[in-house]
Design a protein around this motif. Structure first.
Motif, PDB file in Angstrom:
ATOM      1  N   ARG A 159       0.842  -1.195   0.000  1.00  5.78           N
ATOM      2  CA  ARG A 159       0.000   0.000   0.000  1.00  5.78           C
ATOM      3  C   ARG A 159       0.879   1.248   0.000  1.00  5.78           C
ATOM      4  NH1 ARG A 159      -2.170  -4.018   2.977  1.00  5.78           N
ATOM      5  NH2 ARG A 159      -4.382  -4.491   2.658  1.00  5.78           N
ATOM      6  N   PRO A 160       0.361   2.360  -0.503  1.00  8.13           N
ATOM      7  CA  PRO A 160       1.140   3.606  -0.472  1.00  8.13           C
ATOM      8  C   PRO A 160       1.512   3.967   0.962  1.00  8.13           C
ATOM      9  CG  PRO A 160      -0.781   3.829  -1.895  1.00  8.13           C
ATOM     10  CD  PRO A 160      -0.950   2.527  -1.161  1.00  8.13           C
ATOM     11  N   GLY A 161       2.662   4.600   1.118  1.00  9.70           N
ATOM     12  CA  GLY A 161       3.109   4.978   2.446  1.00  9.70           C
ATOM     13  C   GLY A 161       4.150   4.017   2.977  1.00  9.70           C
ATOM     14  N   ARG A 162       4.718   4.362   4.113  1.00 11.09           N
ATOM     15  CA  ARG A 162       5.776   3.553   4.726  1.00 11.09           C
ATOM     16  C   ARG A 162       5.322   3.016   6.071  1.00 11.09           C
ATOM     17  NH1 ARG A 162      10.845   2.048   5.160  1.00 11.09           N
ATOM     18  NH2 ARG A 162      11.311   2.746   3.056  1.00 11.09           N
ATOM     19  N   SER A 163       5.618   1.740   6.293  1.00  9.68           N
ATOM     20  CA  SER A 163       5.364   1.156   7.604  1.00  9.68           C
ATOM     21  C   SER A 163       6.300   1.794   8.628  1.00  9.68           C
ATOM     22  CB  SER A 163       5.599  -0.358   7.573  1.00  9.68           C
ATOM     23  OG  SER A 163       4.738  -1.007   6.663  1.00  9.68           O
ATOM     24  N   ASP A 164       5.829   1.950   9.846  1.00 11.17           N
ATOM     25  CA  ASP A 164       6.689   2.400  10.935  1.00 11.17           C
ATOM     26  C   ASP A 164       7.547   1.206  11.347  1.00 11.17           C
ATOM     27  OD1 ASP A 164       7.814   3.025  13.436  1.00 11.17           O
ATOM     28  OD2 ASP A 164       6.181   4.401  13.911  1.00 11.17           O
ATOM     29  N   LEU A 165       8.813   1.209  10.919  1.00 14.88           N
ATOM     30  CA  LEU A 165       9.669   0.050  11.152  1.00 14.88           C
ATOM     31  C   LEU A 165       9.859  -0.220  12.639  1.00 14.88           C
ATOM     32  CD1 LEU A 165      11.418  -2.170   9.968  1.00 14.88           C
ATOM     33  CD2 LEU A 165      13.315  -0.534   9.841  1.00 14.88           C
ATOM     34  N   GLY A 166       9.990   0.841  13.438  1.00 12.95           N
ATOM     35  CA  GLY A 166      10.146   0.646  14.872  1.00 12.95           C
ATOM     36  C   GLY A 166       8.945  -0.049  15.490  1.00 12.95           C
ATOM     37  N   ALA A 167       7.738   0.385  15.103  1.00 14.87           N
ATOM     38  CA  ALA A 167       6.523  -0.242  15.624  1.00 14.87           C
ATOM     39  C   ALA A 167       6.401  -1.683  15.144  1.00 14.87           C
ATOM     40  CB  ALA A 167       5.295   0.571  15.195  1.00 14.87           C
ATOM     41  N   LEU A 168       6.836  -1.950  13.897  1.00 15.04           N
ATOM     42  CA  LEU A 168       6.791  -3.315  13.372  1.00 15.04           C
ATOM     43  C   LEU A 168       7.715  -4.235  14.171  1.00 15.04           C
ATOM     44  CD1 LEU A 168       5.700  -5.142  11.040  1.00 15.04           C
ATOM     45  CD2 LEU A 168       7.787  -4.572   9.794  1.00 15.04           C
ATOM     46  N   ILE A 169       8.929  -3.760  14.454  1.00 12.47           N
ATOM     47  CA  ILE A 169       9.872  -4.558  15.245  1.00 12.47           C
ATOM     48  C   ILE A 169       9.336  -4.782  16.649  1.00 12.47           C
ATOM     49  CG2 ILE A 169      12.197  -4.591  16.230  1.00 12.47           C
ATOM     50  CD1 ILE A 169      13.095  -2.940  13.779  1.00 12.47           C
ATOM     51  N   ASP A 170       8.682  -3.767  17.214  1.00 16.45           N
ATOM     52  CA  ASP A 170       8.134  -3.897  18.567  1.00 16.45           C
ATOM     53  C   ASP A 170       7.095  -5.008  18.660  1.00 16.45           C
ATOM     54  OD1 ASP A 170       9.205  -2.552  20.686  1.00 16.45           O
ATOM     55  OD2 ASP A 170       8.193  -0.658  20.256  1.00 16.45           O
ATOM     56  N   LEU A 171       6.454  -5.344  17.544  1.00 14.71           N
ATOM     57  CA  LEU A 171       5.471  -6.422  17.560  1.00 14.71           C
ATOM     58  C   LEU A 171       6.119  -7.771  17.878  1.00 14.71           C
ATOM     59  CD1 LEU A 171       3.199  -5.486  14.507  1.00 14.71           C
ATOM     60  CD2 LEU A 171       2.765  -5.110  16.941  1.00 14.71           C
ATOM     61  N   LEU A 172       7.443  -7.879  17.674  1.00 14.11           N
ATOM     62  CA  LEU A 172       8.140  -9.111  18.042  1.00 14.11           C
ATOM     63  C   LEU A 172       8.403  -9.177  19.537  1.00 14.11           C
ATOM     64  CD1 LEU A 172      10.765  -9.535  15.165  1.00 14.11           C
ATOM     65  CD2 LEU A 172       8.408 -10.369  15.309  1.00 14.11           C
ATOM     66  N   ASN A 173       8.248  -8.051  20.218  1.00 15.23           N
ATOM     67  CA  ASN A 173       8.399  -8.016  21.675  1.00 15.23           C
ATOM     68  C   ASN A 173       7.082  -8.220  22.406  1.00 15.23           C
ATOM     69  OD1 ASN A 173      11.261  -7.419  22.021  1.00 15.23           O
ATOM     70  ND2 ASN A 173      10.829  -5.398  21.146  1.00 15.23           N
ATOM     71  N   ARG A 174       5.976  -8.152  21.684  1.00 17.09           N
ATOM     72  CA  ARG A 174       4.656  -8.267  22.304  1.00 17.09           C
ATOM     73  C   ARG A 174       3.824  -9.297  21.548  1.00 17.09           C
ATOM     74  NH1 ARG A 174       4.458  -2.866  20.918  1.00 17.09           N
ATOM     75  NH2 ARG A 174       2.506  -3.261  19.849  1.00 17.09           N
ATOM     76  N   PRO A 175       3.369 -10.344  22.248  1.00 17.24           N
ATOM     77  CA  PRO A 175       3.675 -10.670  23.652  1.00 17.24           C
ATOM     78  C   PRO A 175       5.087 -11.233  23.769  1.00 17.24           C
ATOM     79  CG  PRO A 175       2.388 -12.422  22.688  1.00 17.24           C
ATOM     80  CD  PRO A 175       2.491 -11.354  21.636  1.00 17.24           C
ATOM     81  N   PRO A 176       5.641 -11.292  25.008  1.00 16.97           N
ATOM     82  CA  PRO A 176       6.978 -11.878  25.174  1.00 16.97           C
ATOM     83  C   PRO A 176       6.999 -13.314  24.669  1.00 16.97           C
ATOM     84  CG  PRO A 176       6.293 -10.730  27.165  1.00 16.97           C
ATOM     85  CD  PRO A 176       5.088 -10.798  26.279  1.00 16.97           C
ATOM     86  N   ARG A 177       8.016 -13.645  23.891  1.00 14.78           N
ATOM     87  CA  ARG A 177       8.119 -14.974  23.307  1.00 14.78           C
ATOM     88  C   ARG A 177       9.349 -15.685  23.854  1.00 14.78           C
ATOM     89  NH1 ARG A 177       6.251 -11.539  19.152  1.00 14.78           N
ATOM     90  NH2 ARG A 177       4.296 -12.253  18.222  1.00 14.78           N
ATOM     91  N   ARG A 178       9.372 -17.015  23.721  1.00 14.82           N
ATOM     92  CA  ARG A 178      10.526 -17.783  24.170  1.00 14.82           C
ATOM     93  C   ARG A 178      11.762 -17.329  23.405  1.00 14.82           C
ATOM     94  NH1 ARG A 178      10.132 -23.906  22.047  1.00 14.82           N
ATOM     95  NH2 ARG A 178      12.297 -23.800  22.753  1.00 14.82           N
ATOM     96  N   ARG A 179      12.905 -17.461  24.062  1.00 11.15           N
ATOM     97  CA  ARG A 179      14.153 -17.023  23.452  1.00 11.15           C
ATOM     98  C   ARG A 179      14.367 -17.750  22.128  1.00 11.15           C
ATOM     99  NH1 ARG A 179      18.880 -14.479  24.288  1.00 11.15           N
ATOM    100  NH2 ARG A 179      20.738 -15.398  23.364  1.00 11.15           N
ATOM    101  N   GLY A 180      14.764 -16.998  21.108  1.00  9.03           N
ATOM    102  CA  GLY A 180      14.993 -17.593  19.796  1.00  9.03           C
ATOM    103  C   GLY A 180      15.732 -16.620  18.907  1.00  9.03           C
ATOM    104  N   LEU A 181      15.439 -16.697  17.621  1.00  7.42           N
ATOM    105  CA  LEU A 181      16.070 -15.840  16.624  1.00  7.42           C
ATOM    106  C   LEU A 181      15.030 -14.870  16.079  1.00  7.42           C
ATOM    107  CD1 LEU A 181      18.404 -15.055  14.718  1.00  7.42           C
ATOM    108  CD2 LEU A 181      17.655 -16.898  13.188  1.00  7.42           C
ATOM    109  N   ALA A 182      15.340 -13.582  16.123  1.00  3.21           N
ATOM    110  CA  ALA A 182      14.468 -12.550  15.555  1.00  3.21           C
ATOM    111  C   ALA A 182      15.188 -11.933  14.367  1.00  3.21           C
ATOM    112  CB  ALA A 182      14.148 -11.477  16.595  1.00  3.21           C
TER     113      ALA A 182
END
Length: 317
Positions: free
Chosen positions: A173-196
């Motif tokens: 879609r037109p526009g840019r995703s907020d990369l910081g907010a997208l990365i934060d989605l990997l922190n919520r909810p907390p997940r088991r330790r792995g590779l991000a």
């Protein structure tokens, strides 16, 4: 040169399946042929099972300090760990409109999908799980990241192929995703330790995404895959060049015959890429740069080999 047909987002489902099948075959042949070993991941993860101790070397993770051995020998030691066999991998895939650009062999979007395919192959062959959050631009939505597609972590080749189909077919879609907010989605909810893994062109200002990457690194091993096109690094001398911003649709005409303009452009691009590298390194993330005019699979293999060599010498960053 004719650009190979790889972009699966264009056309029907049959073409998407055919393209992904060819991509999977390419990934399987090259990675399995060049990466040997029972457990071949893109990062030699530290694992959680305690192993032997060895002397500390510059670059070692201080969280693995073996204090009893250090006190007994009066020399700093770190505890080796045995890599976990069950690994959960999460991808943050940035498919903003700026990724629909390429002047090399591929579009940047093609390389993003290809990198995700390689990661999926390396993950599921060990019986591990892989999931993803995909940002496709558009208005602010999920946590400010724009339009986001969530793909839960599952194991198995069939599920991995479904994940790749969803990524490849995601509408931009037109526009840019907020990369910081997208990365934060990997922190919520907390997940088991792995590779991000964060796959993006990282054209958003580093201050927007540096803190989420550092936060992600507290719990996970983090790999940042930066996708670059050669025309983002320097301009060719081709006279007046019409340039369209894929995120806004604005048209600009650039006089590339001006050597001072080309020099300033190259200097600014070099400074931008250096800032990206410095920020990722400061956040503790491994950094892999893939270009649209290079053999991205070979670059991946070289990266894995370098990471493994660095691990044997005591550092992986």
């Amino acid at each position: 040169m004719t650009r190979p047909e790889l972009s699966p987002a264009v056309g029907g489902g049959g073409r998407t399946e055919a393209v992904l099948s060819r991509l999977q075959l390419m990934v399987t042949r090259k990675l399995d042929g060049l990466l040997q070993g029972d457990y071949a991941g893109l990062l030699p993860g530290p694992g959680s099972e305690a192993g032997e101790s060895r002397e500390y070397r510059p670059g070692d993770d201080v969280r693995r300090m073996d204090w009893p051995v250090t006190a007994r020998t009066t020399m700093p030691h770190v505890r080796r760990t045995v890599a976990d066999r069950e690994l959960e991998t999460w991808l943050a895939v940035d498919l903003s409109a700026s990724l629909d650009f390429g002047t090399g062999q591929w579009l940047k979007r093609d390389v993003v999908v290809a990198a995700a395919a390689a990661l999926a192959h390396l993950t599921v062959r060990g019986g591990n799980r892989i999931g993803a959050v995909v940002g496709t631009g558009g208005p602010a939505g999920d946590g400010g990241a724009g339009t986001v597609l969530r793909l839960p972590a599952r194991n198995g080749r069939k599920e991995a192929q479904g994940l790749l189909r969803a990524i490849a077919g995601a509408p931009v879609r037109p526009g840019r995703s907020d990369l910081g907010a997208l990365i934060d989605l990997l922190n919520r909810p907390p997940r088991r330790r792995g590779l991000a893994v964060v796959i993006s062109d990282f054209l958003a200002p580093p201050e927007q995404w540096s803190r989420p990457v550092r936060k992600l690194r507290f719990r996970h091993d983090v790999l940042a895959i930066e996708v670059v096109d050669p025309r983002e690094l320097e301009l060719p001398d081709v006279g007046v060049l019409p340039v369209v911003d894929p995120e806004t649709g604005e048209l600009h005409e650039v006089q590339t015959a001006d050597p001072r303009l080309r020099r300033r452009y190259a200097e600014s691009a070099a400074a931008q890429r250096a800032a990206i590298s410095t920020t990722l390194r400061g956040a503790g993330a491994a950094h892999l740069r893939l270009r649209t005019d290079r053999d991205w699979l070979l670059d991946m293999v070289r990266f894995v080999a370098a990471q493994r060599h660095a691990r044997t010498r005591g550092t992986t960053r």
